[in-house]
Design a protein around this motif. Structure first.
Motif, short mmCIF file in Angstrom:
data_model
loop_
_atom_site.label_atom_id
_atom_site.label_comp_id
_atom_site.label_asym_id
_atom_site.label_seq_id
_atom_site.Cartn_x
_atom_site.Cartn_y
_atom_site.Cartn_z
N LEU A 1 0.83 -1.22 0.00
CA LEU A 1 0.00 0.00 0.00
C LEU A 1 0.86 1.26 0.00
CD1 LEU A 1 -2.93 -0.96 2.41
CD2 LEU A 1 -2.85 -1.07 -0.09
N SER A 2 2.00 1.22 0.70
CA SER A 2 2.91 2.37 0.67
C SER A 2 3.47 2.57 -0.73
CB SER A 2 4.06 2.16 1.66
OG SER A 2 3.59 2.11 2.99
N ASP B 1 0.73 4.11 -2.87
CA ASP B 1 0.52 5.51 -2.54
C ASP B 1 1.70 6.37 -3.01
OD1 ASP B 1 -1.83 4.80 -1.34
OD2 ASP B 1 -1.08 4.93 0.72
N SER C 1 1.43 9.60 -5.58
CA SER C 1 1.52 10.94 -4.99
C SER C 1 2.55 11.81 -5.71
CB SER C 1 1.89 10.83 -3.51
OG SER C 1 3.19 10.29 -3.38
N TYR D 1 5.62 8.68 2.18
CA TYR D 1 4.90 9.74 2.90
C TYR D 1 5.81 10.85 3.43
CZ TYR D 1 1.66 5.85 2.71
OH TYR D 1 0.90 4.80 2.27
N ASN E 1 -1.75 3.79 9.70
CA ASN E 1 -2.64 4.95 9.72
C ASN E 1 -2.38 5.88 8.54
OD1 ASN E 1 -4.00 4.23 12.05
ND2 ASN E 1 -2.62 5.37 13.40
N SER E 2 -1.24 5.71 7.86
CA SER E 2 -0.90 6.55 6.71
C SER E 2 -1.36 5.94 5.39
CB SER E 2 0.62 6.78 6.64
OG SER E 2 1.08 7.54 7.74
N GLN F 1 -3.32 4.09 2.26
CA GLN F 1 -4.66 4.14 1.68
C GLN F 1 -4.89 2.85 0.91
OE1 GLN F 1 -6.75 6.74 2.28
NE2 GLN F 1 -5.09 7.58 3.55
N GLY F 2 -6.08 2.27 1.05
CA GLY F 2 -6.38 1.02 0.34
C GLY F 2 -7.72 0.47 0.76
N LYS G 1 -6.84 -3.36 4.99
CA LYS G 1 -6.32 -2.67 6.18
C LYS G 1 -6.77 -3.37 7.46
CE LYS G 1 -6.09 1.85 6.04
NZ LYS G 1 -6.43 3.29 5.90
#
Length: 439
Positions: A196-197, A200, A204, A279, A289-290, A292-293, A298
């Motif tokens: 997920l990181s 993202d 981004s 991030y 907590n950072s 998104q998915g 999660k």
């Protein structure tokens, strides 16, 4: 008696040692080296890894964070090997850290080492309960972000589950199959956090990697992050883990340590570096907590984090459990009713205190810094080098003696600076947040 003497003489003629074991109520000297390796790897890849992007990389930046983690790994491996090589000093396997220190220095150092180790393990376990509470709250927020289920309530639930697990698992060696589950849970939340990181980060725009805060705040944050570096790799209970390893204990423990710091460290690096890449300086102290998915993904990650934390806490609580069981237990099978009831009352009381402190001051990063300063530095680096000097003094060359003394003095100074920084961070956060904060 004469037979024992002859056997001892025969063993010495063959350049072997007759090793005696200290008394303990727990099972020892039965496990292969790879089980100890998985115990150590469980420690460094516990849910704490989800906080290193925020607590290490953000204050130190790319260069400081990457170099710091690799250098801390090398220094930690070296220091732990020193301790492992002192396991059989004096013809007895030193199955507890305090026993080793007491043999070398005397009773006062025995008590001081036990106090340092107790503080170390108590704060690590407090952090685990905070982590487990954060995972539960993160799951709740995914479905209802109404503020009804606050972090202190989640911490209380987490403490209760940890206690239930402690009642059923009598000692460290009994984890066995649970270590396999722990590894599976670790892989689940690390792979999900990594994936997920990555997603993202690719989506981004340019991230901000500047080190936040003002000049003096930056100094204290960097010193605190240095304490987090050594916290990431070290258990403060190496002799207790080595006690479970079958002979030859020193050689097998060295294999376990090399496993921990090579293959075992790869997941830690992957999730820490990628989380920071994705991030930047806005990375949360709890990476999940950072990200998104999909909600279900999660949820799976947070459930895995929660369950792994329950198992990992048992590892770091085991020295206290061993002390209480040996000193106050009644013997017999650990599954006899009186021993189960003993664990319920004694371990339940210990974890109740842990849970109360966790709910009272739920500042995870600050606990990591304070633990590193007050106990990890002294136990892993200062004591390891000085004990090695004391035992091997006549065999060491002058350059090697100077090297060990440099480590003793240098890490002592770092411990003092890190303790000041950690206490300041806790003080600042205590003013920002009230007790039993919902953060």
């Amino acid at each position: 008696m004469e037979t024992a003497v002859v056997i001892g003489e025969d063993k010495r003629r063959n350049d072997e040692k007759l090793i005696v074991l200290d008394d303990t109520a727990h099972q020892i000297s039965t496990d292969p080296w790879y089980q100890a390796g998985f115990v150590l790897t469980t420690g460094i890849n516990s849910s704490y890894v989800l906080g290193y992007s925020g607590s290490i990389m953000v204050p130190l930046g790319w260069i400081g964070g990457v170099v710091g983690l690799l250098l801390a790994a090398a220094m930690s491996l070296y220091a732990n090997i020193l301790v492992a090589r002192l396991h059989e000093v004096g013809g007895r396997r030193k199955i507890r850290y305090r026993d080793l220190a007491g043999y070398i220095y005397g009773k006062k150092m025995y008590r001081l080492t036990w106090a340092l180790q107790y503080v170390n393990l108590f704060m690590i376990n407090t952090g685990y309960i905070i982590l487990a509470g954060q995972a539960l709250k993160a799951i709740y927020v995914l479905f209802r972000d109404d503020g009804a289920l606050k972090l202190p309530y989640c911490i209380a639930i987490a403490g209760f589950v940890c206690a239930l697990f402690a009642f059923g698992i009598p000692h460290l060696s009994a984890l066995r199959v649970w270590l396999g589950f722990s590894t599976l849970f670790s892989l689940v939340y690390i792979v999900i956090a990594f994936a997920l990181s990555l997603k993202d980060g690719l989506k981004s725009e340019a991230r901000d990697y500047s080190i936040p805060t003002s000049h003096w705040d930056k100094v204290f944050s960097i010193v605190g992050a240095v304490a987090n570096l050594v916290f990431a790799y070290n258990t403060g209970m190496l002799p207790e883990i080595q006690a479970t390893v079958k002979e030859p204990a020193i050689k097998n423990m060295e294999k376990a340590l090399w496993f921990q710091f090579t293959v075992g460290g790869l997941p830690l690096y992957a999730v820490t570096f990628l989380g920071y890449w994705a991030y930047g300086s806005s990375t949360s102290s709890y990476l999940l907590n950072s990200v998104q998915g999909p909600v279900w993904v999660k949820v799976v990650a947070n459930v895995a984090s929660f369950l792994q934390t329950v198992i990992a806490l048992h590892i770091f609580a085991s020295p206290m459990y061993e002390y209480l069981d040996t000193k106050h237990g009644r013997g017999g099978s650990p599954y006899e009713l009186h021993n189960v009831l003993f664990r319920i009352f004694v371990r339940g009381g210990y974890l109740t205190v842990n849970t109360l402190v966790a709910a009272l001051l739920p500042f995870l990063g600050d606990f990591m810094s304070l633990t590193g300063a007050l106990s990890t530095f002294p136990l892993t680096f200062v004591l390891a080098n000085h004990m090695y000097l004391m035992v091997k003094n006549r065999k060491l060359s002058m350059p090697r003696k100077a090297w060990h003394w440099l480590n003793v003095v240098g890490f002592s100074l770092l411990a003092i600076l890190a303790a000041i920084a950690a206490i300041r961070l806790i003080s600042v956060d205590s003013k920002t947040y009230h007790l039993f904060a919902d953060i």
